[in-house]
Write a protein that holds these residues in place. Structure first.
Motif, PDB file in Angstrom:
ATOM      1  N   MET A   1       0.849  -1.175   0.000  1.00  0.00           N
ATOM      2  CA  MET A   1       0.000   0.000   0.000  1.00  0.00           C
ATOM      3  C   MET A   1       0.893   1.237   0.000  1.00  0.00           C
ATOM      4  SD  MET A   1      -2.385   1.451   3.151  1.00  0.00           S
ATOM      5  CE  MET A   1      -2.621  -0.143   3.781  1.00  0.00           C
ATOM      6  N   ALA A   2       0.651   2.156  -0.906  1.00  0.00           N
ATOM      7  CA  ALA A   2       1.379   3.418  -0.951  1.00  0.00           C
ATOM      8  C   ALA A   2       0.739   4.384   0.040  1.00  0.00           C
ATOM      9  CB  ALA A   2       1.338   4.003  -2.347  1.00  0.00           C
ATOM     10  N   LEU A   3       1.572   5.030   0.824  1.00  0.00           N
ATOM     11  CA  LEU A   3       1.082   5.973   1.828  1.00  0.00           C
ATOM     12  C   LEU A   3       1.715   7.342   1.617  1.00  0.00           C
ATOM     13  CD1 LEU A   3       1.426   3.758   5.018  1.00  0.00           C
ATOM     14  CD2 LEU A   3      -0.686   4.376   3.867  1.00  0.00           C
ATOM     15  N   ARG A   4       0.959   8.355   1.975  1.00  0.00           N
ATOM     16  CA  ARG A   4       1.494   9.717   2.001  1.00  0.00           C
ATOM     17  C   ARG A   4       1.750  10.079   3.464  1.00  0.00           C
ATOM     18  NH1 ARG A   4      -2.955  12.927   0.390  1.00  0.00           N
ATOM     19  NH2 ARG A   4      -4.176  11.095   0.843  1.00  0.00           N
ATOM     20  N   LEU A   5       2.800  10.857   3.696  1.00  0.00           N
ATOM     21  CA  LEU A   5       3.095  11.325   5.047  1.00  0.00           C
ATOM     22  C   LEU A   5       2.328  12.595   5.350  1.00  0.00           C
ATOM     23  CD1 LEU A   5       6.970  10.941   5.285  1.00  0.00           C
ATOM     24  CD2 LEU A   5       5.252   9.566   6.436  1.00  0.00           C
ATOM     25  N   GLN A   6       1.807  12.677   6.544  1.00  0.00           N
ATOM     26  CA  GLN A   6       1.184  13.902   7.024  1.00  0.00           C
ATOM     27  C   GLN A   6       1.794  14.198   8.385  1.00  0.00           C
ATOM     28  OE1 GLN A   6      -2.953  13.908   8.490  1.00  0.00           O
ATOM     29  NE2 GLN A   6      -3.311  15.530   6.981  1.00  0.00           N
ATOM     30  N   LEU A   7       2.421  15.360   8.513  1.00  0.00           N
ATOM     31  CA  LEU A   7       3.087  15.720   9.757  1.00  0.00           C
ATOM     32  C   LEU A   7       2.237  16.687  10.557  1.00  0.00           C
ATOM     33  CD1 LEU A   7       5.499  14.888   7.799  1.00  0.00           C
ATOM     34  CD2 LEU A   7       6.895  16.143   9.422  1.00  0.00           C
ATOM     35  N   ALA A   8       2.075  16.393  11.831  1.00  0.00           N
ATOM     36  CA  ALA A   8       1.421  17.325  12.737  1.00  0.00           C
ATOM     37  C   ALA A   8       2.336  18.541  12.876  1.00  0.00           C
ATOM     38  CB  ALA A   8       1.187  16.665  14.093  1.00  0.00           C
ATOM     39  N   PRO A   9       1.780  19.722  13.166  1.00  0.00           N
ATOM     40  CA  PRO A   9       2.613  20.930  13.285  1.00  0.00           C
ATOM     41  C   PRO A   9       3.778  20.764  14.263  1.00  0.00           C
ATOM     42  CG  PRO A   9       0.302  21.541  13.236  1.00  0.00           C
ATOM     43  CD  PRO A   9       0.347  20.034  13.309  1.00  0.00           C
ATOM     44  N   ARG A  10       3.538  20.109  15.370  1.00  0.00           N
ATOM     45  CA  ARG A  10       4.603  19.911  16.364  1.00  0.00           C
ATOM     46  C   ARG A  10       5.738  19.056  15.785  1.00  0.00           C
ATOM     47  NH1 ARG A  10       3.514  17.381  22.343  1.00  0.00           N
ATOM     48  NH2 ARG A  10       5.676  17.308  22.997  1.00  0.00           N
ATOM     49  N   ALA A  11       5.381  18.017  15.031  1.00  0.00           N
ATOM     50  CA  ALA A  11       6.389  17.154  14.409  1.00  0.00           C
ATOM     51  C   ALA A  11       7.191  17.934  13.371  1.00  0.00           C
ATOM     52  CB  ALA A  11       5.719  15.941  13.770  1.00  0.00           C
ATOM     53  N   LEU A  12       6.507  18.766  12.617  1.00  0.00           N
ATOM     54  CA  LEU A  12       7.178  19.591  11.614  1.00  0.00           C
ATOM     55  C   LEU A  12       8.153  20.565  12.261  1.00  0.00           C
ATOM     56  CD1 LEU A  12       7.423  20.260   8.634  1.00  0.00           C
ATOM     57  CD2 LEU A  12       5.513  21.823   8.896  1.00  0.00           C
ATOM     58  N   ARG A  13       7.761  21.173  13.379  1.00  0.00           N
ATOM     59  CA  ARG A  13       8.667  22.094  14.089  1.00  0.00           C
ATOM     60  C   ARG A  13       9.921  21.374  14.566  1.00  0.00           C
ATOM     61  NH1 ARG A  13       3.811  24.214  15.917  1.00  0.00           N
ATOM     62  NH2 ARG A  13       3.846  22.987  17.821  1.00  0.00           N
ATOM     63  N   THR A  14       9.754  20.158  15.066  1.00  0.00           N
ATOM     64  CA  THR A  14      10.915  19.383  15.521  1.00  0.00           C
ATOM     65  C   THR A  14      11.881  19.155  14.372  1.00  0.00           C
ATOM     66  OG1 THR A  14       9.625  18.273  17.237  1.00  0.00           O
ATOM     67  CG2 THR A  14      11.660  17.191  16.540  1.00  0.00           C
ATOM     68  N   LEU A  15      11.363  18.721  13.229  1.00  0.00           N
ATOM     69  CA  LEU A  15      12.232  18.464  12.077  1.00  0.00           C
ATOM     70  C   LEU A  15      12.845  19.740  11.528  1.00  0.00           C
ATOM     71  CD1 LEU A  15      10.221  15.700  10.212  1.00  0.00           C
ATOM     72  CD2 LEU A  15      12.274  15.445  11.617  1.00  0.00           C
ATOM     73  N   SER A  16      12.106  20.831  11.579  1.00  0.00           N
ATOM     74  CA  SER A  16      12.625  22.106  11.071  1.00  0.00           C
ATOM     75  C   SER A  16      13.800  22.599  11.891  1.00  0.00           C
ATOM     76  CB  SER A  16      11.522  23.167  11.077  1.00  0.00           C
ATOM     77  OG  SER A  16      10.512  22.812  10.181  1.00  0.00           O
ATOM     78  N   GLY A  17      13.857  22.220  13.165  1.00  0.00           N
ATOM     79  CA  GLY A  17      14.936  22.666  14.043  1.00  0.00           C
ATOM     80  C   GLY A  17      16.207  21.841  13.932  1.00  0.00           C
ATOM     81  N   CYS A  18      16.204  20.815  13.097  1.00  0.00           N
ATOM     82  CA  CYS A  18      17.368  19.933  12.948  1.00  0.00           C
ATOM     83  C   CYS A  18      18.304  20.468  11.866  1.00  0.00           C
ATOM     84  CB  CYS A  18      16.923  18.539  12.533  1.00  0.00           C
ATOM     85  SG  CYS A  18      15.930  17.698  13.746  1.00  0.00           S
ATOM     86  N   PRO A  19      19.591  20.140  11.981  1.00  0.00           N
ATOM     87  CA  PRO A  19      20.513  20.472  10.888  1.00  0.00           C
ATOM     88  C   PRO A  19      20.052  19.785   9.609  1.00  0.00           C
ATOM     89  CG  PRO A  19      21.705  19.668  12.825  1.00  0.00           C
ATOM     90  CD  PRO A  19      20.255  19.461  13.094  1.00  0.00           C
ATOM     91  N   SER A  20      20.341  20.390   8.471  1.00  0.00           N
ATOM     92  CA  SER A  20      19.828  19.868   7.203  1.00  0.00           C
ATOM     93  C   SER A  20      20.279  18.435   6.925  1.00  0.00           C
ATOM     94  CB  SER A  20      20.200  20.784   6.044  1.00  0.00           C
ATOM     95  OG  SER A  20      21.594  20.875   5.906  1.00  0.00           O
ATOM     96  N   SER A  21      21.497  18.076   7.279  1.00  0.00           N
ATOM     97  CA  SER A  21      21.963  16.708   7.027  1.00  0.00           C
ATOM     98  C   SER A  21      21.163  15.699   7.851  1.00  0.00           C
ATOM     99  CB  SER A  21      23.454  16.569   7.325  1.00  0.00           C
ATOM    100  OG  SER A  21      23.708  16.877   8.693  1.00  0.00           O
ATOM    101  N   MET A  22      20.855  16.037   9.087  1.00  0.00           N
ATOM    102  CA  MET A  22      20.055  15.165   9.935  1.00  0.00           C
ATOM    103  C   MET A  22      18.626  15.089   9.419  1.00  0.00           C
ATOM    104  SD  MET A  22      19.601  13.109  12.474  1.00  0.00           S
ATOM    105  CE  MET A  22      21.120  13.213  13.365  1.00  0.00           C
ATOM    106  N   ARG A  23      18.087  16.225   8.998  1.00  0.00           N
ATOM    107  CA  ARG A  23      16.720  16.264   8.468  1.00  0.00           C
ATOM    108  C   ARG A  23      16.594  15.391   7.219  1.00  0.00           C
ATOM    109  NH1 ARG A  23      16.047  21.458   8.834  1.00  0.00           N
ATOM    110  NH2 ARG A  23      16.807  21.918   6.770  1.00  0.00           N
ATOM    111  N   GLU A  24      17.607  15.426   6.351  1.00  0.00           N
ATOM    112  CA  GLU A  24      17.590  14.595   5.151  1.00  0.00           C
ATOM    113  C   GLU A  24      17.608  13.112   5.508  1.00  0.00           C
ATOM    114  OE1 GLU A  24      20.712  15.797   2.492  1.00  0.00           O
ATOM    115  OE2 GLU A  24      20.011  17.874   2.493  1.00  0.00           O
ATOM    116  N   GLN A  25      18.406  12.739   6.500  1.00  0.00           N
ATOM    117  CA  GLN A  25      18.462  11.347   6.930  1.00  0.00           C
ATOM    118  C   GLN A  25      17.103  10.905   7.474  1.00  0.00           C
ATOM    119  OE1 GLN A  25      21.404  10.427   9.915  1.00  0.00           O
ATOM    120  NE2 GLN A  25      20.588   8.378  10.255  1.00  0.00           N
TER     121      GLN A  25
END
Length: 83
Positions: A1-25
């Protein structure tokens, strides 16, 4: 089954605060999770769960197969990456 990701705002803020290399991983690991590749056992359809990615991020999710969504409700960075 193909799924799309949906991030809650809090999850998005956490990822936005990471260095770009970590975020890509983490994005690659989340893509594998959405593709249904087992990272820490099989995903349970229609239920919530917790998975720890190889990067150490803890991700709470809810699968909504009716809408083809993997909802990421909470993302917690490993302690070494908390700002």
């Amino acid at each position: 089954m193909a799924l799309r990701l949906q991030l809650a705002p809090r999850a998005l803020r956490t990822l936005s605060g990471c260095p770009s290399s970590m975020r890509e991983q983490v994005q690659c690991e989340l893509g594998a999770l959405a593709a249904g590749l087992p990272l820490d056992g099989p995903l349970v359809l229609g239920q919530s769960g917790l998975v720890v990615l190889d990067s150490g991020f803890r991700v709470r999710y809810h699968l909504d197969p009716g809408h083809g969504l993997l909802r990421l409700t909470h993302v917690q960075a490993p302690q070494a990456h908390v700002r």
